[in-house]
Design a protein around this motif. Structure first.
Motif, mmCIF file in Angstrom:
data_model
loop_
_atom_site.group_PDB
_atom_site.id
_atom_site.type_symbol
_atom_site.label_atom_id
_atom_site.label_comp_id
_atom_site.label_asym_id
_atom_site.label_seq_id
_atom_site.Cartn_x
_atom_site.Cartn_y
_atom_site.Cartn_z
ATOM 1 N N SER A 181 1.743 5.524 5.068
ATOM 2 C CA SER A 181 0.825 4.406 5.341
ATOM 3 C C SER A 181 -0.629 4.870 5.288
ATOM 4 O O SER A 181 -1.550 4.053 5.246
ATOM 5 N N GLN A 182 -0.841 6.187 5.304
ATOM 6 C CA GLN A 182 -2.218 6.704 5.309
ATOM 7 C C GLN A 182 -2.956 6.372 4.014
ATOM 8 O O GLN A 182 -4.185 6.344 3.993
ATOM 9 N N PHE A 183 -2.226 6.108 2.920
ATOM 10 C CA PHE A 183 -2.891 5.723 1.670
ATOM 11 C C PHE A 183 -3.542 4.347 1.854
ATOM 12 O O PHE A 183 -4.692 4.130 1.484
ATOM 13 N N LEU A 184 -2.768 3.423 2.429
ATOM 14 C CA LEU A 184 -3.312 2.086 2.667
ATOM 15 C C LEU A 184 -4.425 2.156 3.715
ATOM 16 O O LEU A 184 -5.461 1.486 3.573
ATOM 17 N N THR A 185 -4.240 2.964 4.741
ATOM 18 C CA THR A 185 -5.300 3.128 5.750
ATOM 19 C C THR A 185 -6.600 3.565 5.083
ATOM 20 O O THR A 185 -7.677 3.013 5.341
ATOM 21 N N GLY A 186 -6.525 4.558 4.204
ATOM 22 C CA GLY A 186 -7.726 5.049 3.514
ATOM 23 C C GLY A 186 -8.375 3.948 2.700
ATOM 24 O O GLY A 186 -9.602 3.748 2.757
ATOM 25 N N LEU A 187 -7.566 3.203 1.953
ATOM 26 C CA LEU A 187 -8.124 2.132 1.105
ATOM 27 C C LEU A 187 -8.753 1.041 1.965
ATOM 28 O O LEU A 187 -9.828 0.516 1.640
ATOM 29 N N LEU A 188 -8.091 0.691 3.064
ATOM 30 C CA LEU A 188 -8.652 -0.344 3.953
ATOM 31 C C LEU A 188 -10.002 0.107 4.498
ATOM 32 O O LEU A 188 -10.976 -0.666 4.514
ATOM 33 N N MET A 189 -10.064 1.361 4.932
ATOM 34 C CA MET A 189 -11.323 1.853 5.512
ATOM 35 C C MET A 189 -12.433 1.876 4.460
ATOM 36 O O MET A 189 -13.617 1.765 4.791
ATOM 37 N N ALA A 190 -12.051 2.023 3.194
ATOM 38 C CA ALA A 190 -13.055 2.068 2.114
ATOM 39 C C ALA A 190 -13.486 0.676 1.649
ATOM 40 O O ALA A 190 -14.512 0.557 0.958
ATOM 41 N N LEU A 191 -12.749 -0.366 2.018
ATOM 42 C CA LEU A 191 -13.058 -1.712 1.480
ATOM 43 C C LEU A 191 -14.507 -2.150 1.690
ATOM 44 O O LEU A 191 -15.139 -2.679 0.775
ATOM 45 N N PRO A 192 -15.102 -1.919 2.885
ATOM 46 C CA PRO A 192 -16.496 -2.375 3.064
ATOM 47 C C PRO A 192 -17.507 -1.542 2.285
ATOM 48 O O PRO A 192 -18.702 -1.831 2.331
ATOM 49 N N LEU A 193 -17.048 -0.515 1.570
ATOM 50 C CA LEU A 193 -17.975 0.352 0.840
ATOM 51 C C LEU A 193 -18.156 -0.091 -0.612
ATOM 52 O O LEU A 193 -18.933 0.502 -1.358
ATOM 53 N N PHE A 194 -17.437 -1.131 -1.014
ATOM 54 C CA PHE A 194 -17.626 -1.670 -2.365
ATOM 55 C C PHE A 194 -18.928 -2.450 -2.426
ATOM 56 O O PHE A 194 -19.214 -3.250 -1.535
ATOM 57 N N VAL A 195 -19.696 -2.218 -3.472
ATOM 58 C CA VAL A 195 -20.948 -2.969 -3.641
ATOM 59 C C VAL A 195 -20.572 -4.428 -3.922
ATOM 60 O O VAL A 195 -19.816 -4.698 -4.857
ATOM 61 N N PRO A 196 -21.063 -5.382 -3.096
ATOM 62 C CA PRO A 196 -20.644 -6.782 -3.263
ATOM 63 C C PRO A 196 -20.993 -7.326 -4.647
ATOM 64 O O PRO A 196 -22.053 -7.029 -5.184
ATOM 65 N N VAL A 197 -20.078 -8.082 -5.208
ATOM 66 C CA VAL A 197 -20.311 -8.744 -6.499
ATOM 67 C C VAL A 197 -19.994 -10.217 -6.274
ATOM 68 O O VAL A 197 -18.948 -10.555 -5.705
ATOM 69 N N GLU A 198 -20.935 -11.079 -6.689
ATOM 70 C CA GLU A 198 -20.782 -12.533 -6.536
ATOM 71 C C GLU A 198 -19.375 -12.986 -6.964
ATOM 72 O O GLU A 198 -18.928 -12.669 -8.063
ATOM 73 N N GLY A 199 -18.697 -13.685 -6.070
ATOM 74 C CA GLY A 199 -17.395 -14.256 -6.428
ATOM 75 C C GLY A 199 -16.228 -13.272 -6.373
ATOM 76 O O GLY A 199 -15.094 -13.650 -6.646
ATOM 77 N N GLU A 200 -16.482 -12.005 -6.045
ATOM 78 C CA GLU A 200 -15.391 -11.012 -6.006
ATOM 79 C C GLU A 200 -15.144 -10.581 -4.557
ATOM 80 O O GLU A 200 -16.095 -10.320 -3.822
ATOM 81 N N GLY A 208 6.423 -2.287 -2.697
ATOM 82 C CA GLY A 208 7.478 -1.510 -2.026
ATOM 83 C C GLY A 208 7.383 -1.712 -0.521
ATOM 84 O O GLY A 208 6.500 -2.425 -0.026
ATOM 85 N N GLU A 209 8.275 -1.070 0.217
ATOM 86 C CA GLU A 209 8.277 -1.203 1.679
ATOM 87 C C GLU A 209 6.996 -0.583 2.241
ATOM 88 O O GLU A 209 6.576 0.476 1.776
ATOM 89 N N LEU A 210 6.377 -1.247 3.206
ATOM 90 C CA LEU A 210 5.242 -0.630 3.908
ATOM 91 C C LEU A 210 5.798 0.104 5.128
ATOM 92 O O LEU A 210 6.258 -0.524 6.082
ATOM 93 N N ILE A 211 5.750 1.450 5.076
ATOM 94 C CA ILE A 211 6.297 2.217 6.200
ATOM 95 C C ILE A 211 5.225 2.403 7.279
ATOM 96 O O ILE A 211 4.039 2.189 7.035
ATOM 97 N N SER A 212 5.664 2.808 8.440
ATOM 98 C CA SER A 212 4.773 3.174 9.551
ATOM 99 C C SER A 212 3.718 2.087 9.820
ATOM 100 O O SER A 212 2.548 2.388 10.054
ATOM 101 N N ARG A 213 4.145 0.830 9.810
ATOM 102 C CA ARG A 213 3.193 -0.281 9.888
ATOM 103 C C ARG A 213 2.264 -0.264 11.099
ATOM 104 O O ARG A 213 1.096 -0.662 10.995
ATOM 105 N N PRO A 214 2.717 0.183 12.274
ATOM 106 C CA PRO A 214 1.787 0.166 13.424
ATOM 107 C C PRO A 214 0.497 0.954 13.165
ATOM 108 O O PRO A 214 -0.524 0.669 13.776
ATOM 109 N N TYR A 215 0.553 1.934 12.255
ATOM 110 C CA TYR A 215 -0.674 2.689 11.952
ATOM 111 C C TYR A 215 -1.647 1.833 11.142
ATOM 112 O O TYR A 215 -2.854 2.060 11.194
ATOM 113 N N ILE A 216 -1.135 0.862 10.403
ATOM 114 C CA ILE A 216 -2.016 -0.065 9.678
ATOM 115 C C ILE A 216 -2.638 -1.039 10.690
ATOM 116 O O ILE A 216 -3.820 -1.367 10.620
ATOM 117 N N GLU A 217 -1.813 -1.461 11.651
ATOM 118 C CA GLU A 217 -2.351 -2.339 12.701
ATOM 119 C C GLU A 217 -3.473 -1.611 13.441
ATOM 120 O O GLU A 217 -4.503 -2.202 13.783
#
Ligand SMILES: O=C(O)C1=C[C@@H](OP(=O)(O)O)[C@@H](O)[C@H](O)C1
Ligand SMILES: C=C(OP(=O)(O)O)C(=O)O
Length: 446
Positions: A181-200, A208-217
């Protein structure tokens, strides 16, 4: 009398103990400490972090962020002040070229890979030899979808990695959820670092199965403390509407480590008890808090308050074996495997394939070491089945190998509630709990 484990001790002999009783103040949570350090570094403003865990894994995050030029000051003991670099996008750290050694800390390596992939610098990320055997391909594949320039410096799909500046575009990211789940955690933490683009809107879909879900919570909850609200549908699709940025909450307190609590709670259950842990309870954010429910299923007496949990032996005297899907508590489930030595019947722990890619192949290591106590153990691809020896007579004087895995050392200390044993390389506990054996010694009675 149990001697504290020093880093260079070859082994620790644990005498047999009759009972465990007392109160343990837990160290700060590893998962929360490392998330908060990174979020505070990325935020606008100064964050005062209280009760940060002092351990090898958190030292790796502190070192990495300081090498990247983030100002972090230790105010006193476990209190730190972090000057965030938030503000301009694209993200740039003050130091734009660095070699970072990240040990064997998954909570450092995976989130930092995601963040640095967007950071317009040249970075080389490496770790211990075991870290170079732990997969990271699913995260790199996901980051390449947005244009990240990441090269494998060793084997394809594994660290070490080289990251170069790249033209990052906002696009829908897809990531596999079934290895860590640490891959998704990393991507989530990076989401606010994208330079905003109008309409995106930056968004992630998990396949696939999302394992270790409480760590995403946990990730989403802590991002919320830094002012960023992730929307999600059915834990499959995650989006960050509205160009949100991290901002410091001012002061933030790290609650106790729920995985570290598992050893003391288990000691209370196996060793008459009661043992109370302080620092987690009803108000806790961590998934491993549910370890206490597993103990209840085994018959344990559990009491809870807002900031504490207490565990004692079953009223009937007998611990029951259980059959449990442990995907939601992958770390604390290791503790159940050793508690199973003291239960009546066969315990089955299921859906724990991720154990194979952690500090060691934990399924193989656990099976091998439990057998040294006379247990009959079946090791499946994603499950472990443990039957204690007949009449519960554990084999004495086992020499337990720990495979540079802190949790192997901590789990097997519980076997001393039945028999004397030796734990090899006890210093490996420094990964998350440097004074574990002192705390354990303080609650057990000969
Ligand atoms: O995100 C986290 O803080 C963690 C996630 C879990 O890993 P997986 O997602 O690989 O199961 C857990 O085992 C690890 O100790 C900490
Ligand atoms: C799996 C663990 O650590 P990591 O954060 O390195 O994945 C763990 O602490 O049990």
């Amino acid at each position: 009398m149990i001697l504290p484990a020093k880093h260079d001790m070859k082994f620790l002999d644990l005498p047999v103990v009759k009972s465990a009783e007392g109160v343990v103040r837990l160290p700060g949570s590893k998962s929360i400490s490392n998330r908060i350090l990174l979020l505070a570094a990325l935020a606008n403003g100064v964050t005062h972090i209280r009760n940060l865990l002092a351990s090898d894994d958190t030292a790796r995050m502190l070192d990495a962020l300081q090498t990247l030029g983030v100002t972090i000051v230790q105010i006193d003991g476990s209190d730190y002040r972090v000057q965030g670099i938030g503000g301009q996008l694209p993200l740039r750290f003050p130091v734009n070229e660095a070699d970072l050694f990240l040990g064997n800390a998954g909570t450092v390596f995976r989130p930092l890979t995601a963040v640095l992939a967007l950071a317009q610098g040249r970075y080389r990320l490496s770790g211990t030899s075991r870290m170079h055997e732990r997969p990271i391909g699913d995260l790199v594949d996901a980051l390449r979808q947005v244009g990240a320039d990441i090269t494998y410096l060793g084997e394809e799909g594994f660290p070490p990695l080289q990251i170069q500046p790249a033209r990052i575009r906002i696009s829908a990211i897809t990531v596999k959820g079934d290895v860590s789940s640490q891959f998704l955690t990393g991507l989530l933490m990076a989401l606010p670092l994208f330079v905003p683009v109008e309409g995106e809107t930056p968004a992630i879909t998990v396949t696939g199965e999302l394992i270790s879900r409480p760590y995403i919570e946990l990730t989403i909850a802590l991002m919320g403390r830094f002012g960023v609200h992730v929307e999600h549908e059915g834990w499959r699709h995650f989006a960050l509407p509205g160009g949100q940025r991290y901002c410091s909450p001012g002061e933030i307190f790290v609650e106790g480590d729920a995985s570290s609590a598992s050893y003391f709670l288990a000691a209370g259950v196996v060793g008459t008890g009661p043992v109370r842990v302080e620092g987690i309870g009803h108000g806790s954010l961590q998934g491993d808090i549910r370890f206490a429910e597993a103990l209840e299923k085994m018959g344990a007496c559990i009491r809870r308050g807002y900031d504490w949990i207490e565990a004692g032996a079953p009223e009937s005297g007998d611990l029951r074996a259980i059959d449990l899907d442990c995907n939601h508590i992958p770390d604390a489930a290791m503790t159940l495997a050793v508690v199973a030595l003291f239960a009546k019947g066969t315990t089955t722990l299921r859906n724990i394939a991720s154990w194979r890619v952690k500090e060691t192949d934990r399924l193989a290591a656990m099976a091998r070491e439990l057998r040294k106590f006379g247990a009959v153990v079946e090791e499946g691809p994603d499950f472990l089945r443990v039957t204690p020896p007949p009449d519960g007579n554990l084999a004495a004087h086992a020499i337990v190998d720990t495979y540079d895995d802190h949790r192997m050392a901590m789990c097997f200390s519980l076997a001393s509630l039945g028999v004397p044993l030796r734990i090899n390389d006890p210093g490996c506990v420094t990964k998350t709990f440097p004074d574990y054996f002192e705390k354990f010694a303080a609650i057990v009675r000969a």
